[in-house]
Design a protein around this motif. Sequence first.
Motif, mmCIF file in Angstrom:
data_model
loop_
_atom_site.group_PDB
_atom_site.id
_atom_site.type_symbol
_atom_site.label_atom_id
_atom_site.label_comp_id
_atom_site.label_asym_id
_atom_site.label_seq_id
_atom_site.Cartn_x
_atom_site.Cartn_y
_atom_site.Cartn_z
ATOM 1 N N ALA A 39 2.776 0.149 8.713
ATOM 2 C CA ALA A 39 2.040 -0.223 7.511
ATOM 3 C C ALA A 39 2.633 -1.518 6.973
ATOM 4 O O ALA A 39 3.704 -1.957 7.410
ATOM 5 C CB ALA A 39 2.154 0.876 6.466
ATOM 6 N N HIS A 135 -4.944 5.395 -2.190
ATOM 7 C CA HIS A 135 -5.545 5.101 -0.880
ATOM 8 C C HIS A 135 -4.532 5.247 0.261
ATOM 9 O O HIS A 135 -3.328 5.100 0.081
ATOM 10 C CB HIS A 135 -6.237 3.732 -0.848
ATOM 11 C CG HIS A 135 -5.366 2.518 -0.856
ATOM 12 N ND1 HIS A 135 -5.848 1.278 -1.212
ATOM 13 C CD2 HIS A 135 -4.049 2.319 -0.546
ATOM 14 C CE1 HIS A 135 -4.866 0.389 -1.109
ATOM 15 N NE2 HIS A 135 -3.774 0.985 -0.720
ATOM 16 N N PHE A 138 -6.639 1.220 3.872
ATOM 17 C CA PHE A 138 -7.532 0.672 2.837
ATOM 18 C C PHE A 138 -8.700 1.632 2.566
ATOM 19 O O PHE A 138 -9.788 1.202 2.177
ATOM 20 C CB PHE A 138 -8.048 -0.711 3.237
ATOM 21 C CG PHE A 138 -7.229 -1.849 2.672
ATOM 22 C CD1 PHE A 138 -6.709 -1.810 1.388
ATOM 23 C CD2 PHE A 138 -7.004 -2.991 3.431
ATOM 24 C CE1 PHE A 138 -5.972 -2.866 0.859
ATOM 25 C CE2 PHE A 138 -6.264 -4.054 2.915
ATOM 26 C CZ PHE A 138 -5.748 -3.989 1.633
HETATM 27 N N1 LIG Z 1 -3.653 -1.379 2.510
HETATM 28 C C1 LIG Z 1 -2.239 -1.497 2.377
HETATM 29 C C2 LIG Z 1 -1.562 -0.436 3.159
HETATM 30 O O1 LIG Z 1 -1.353 -0.884 4.456
HETATM 31 C C3 LIG Z 1 -0.296 -0.042 2.463
HETATM 32 O O2 LIG Z 1 0.423 0.868 3.219
HETATM 33 C C4 LIG Z 1 -0.621 0.588 1.114
HETATM 34 C C5 LIG Z 1 0.500 0.547 0.137
HETATM 35 O O3 LIG Z 1 0.585 -0.737 -0.418
HETATM 36 P P1 LIG Z 1 1.873 -1.320 -1.096
HETATM 37 O O4 LIG Z 1 2.959 -1.065 -0.170
HETATM 38 O O5 LIG Z 1 1.637 -2.802 -1.254
HETATM 39 O O6 LIG Z 1 2.025 -0.652 -2.377
HETATM 40 O O7 LIG Z 1 -1.698 -0.068 0.562
HETATM 41 C C6 LIG Z 1 -1.815 -1.440 0.932
HETATM 42 O O8 LIG Z 1 -2.646 -2.044 0.088
#
Ligand SMILES: N[C@@H]1[C@@H](O)[C@H](O)[C@@H](COP(=O)(O)O)O[C@@H]1O
Length: 243
Positions: A39, A135, A138
């Motif tokens: 991720a 979420h 996405f």
């Molecule tokens: N779409 C991405 C994902 O790949 C990520 O794992 C999750 C957490 O995001 P963040 O780590 O920026 O809080 O949502 C993001 O927007």
Amino acid sequence: MKVIRSHDPKALGTMAGKAAAALIRDTIREKGTANIILATGTSQFETIHQLIREDIDWSKVNMFHLDEYIALPETHPASFRKYLKERFLEKVPPLKNAYLVNGETDPEAECSRLGKLIQDHPIDVALVGIGENGHLAFNDPPADFETTRPYLVVALDAACRRQQMNEGWFASEEEVPGKAISMSVHQIMLSKHIICSVPGIRKATAVKNSLEQPVSNLYPASILQQHADCVFYLDEESASALS
Ligand SMILES: N[C@@H]1[C@@H](O)[C@H](O)[C@@H](COP(=O)(O)O)O[C@@H]1O
């Protein structure tokens, strides 16, 4: 589902990265290769930082990632391909394969291309995060829990776009692309092991909803409750709303 709490985000990331590395090494020992999902986003900084320090034969690893904005140039600071190249791929020896999501080509064709590839590479270890709106990848609420397509074109909701701006990836909400290519919830759930790293106070409500509400596509990450081997790594702040 298991929950591991640590005192701060750095310790959380170190533990999650070490756990992922152990699973990757075990898988290579058993099968000769390992298929992983990484991720991106702020929540993965420490986890990936630890992972690149681990003793792993990366030439035996195939990597996929969760999502990418549509029509965002790879040179943009928020590009997930740029993130993975700079924070991971350039820091470890060459992988067997790194299947990056290209958001600058025909999105449906890209979903099909990646879909075929991931179906040929059953995922052993998935590193994921969750958004402030709950979420997974996405897949904003209400997430599509039914589709069996591995990758989808999705619209990003206002909460998701605001989060990306607040985290500093974009100068304004308007600048955040409205669409993305995302791995589906179904595909993420097919992973044998899931490591979910969620630091920070901004995620406290999403963590509570994901862990304590009944499974619902209004809280997309709540589906992880149904996974046979998912571990949530939380810090004091992200765990602060739990009962
Ligand atoms: N779409 C991405 C994902 O790949 C990520 O794992 C999750 C957490 O995001 P963040 O780590 O920026 O809080 O949502 C993001 O927007």
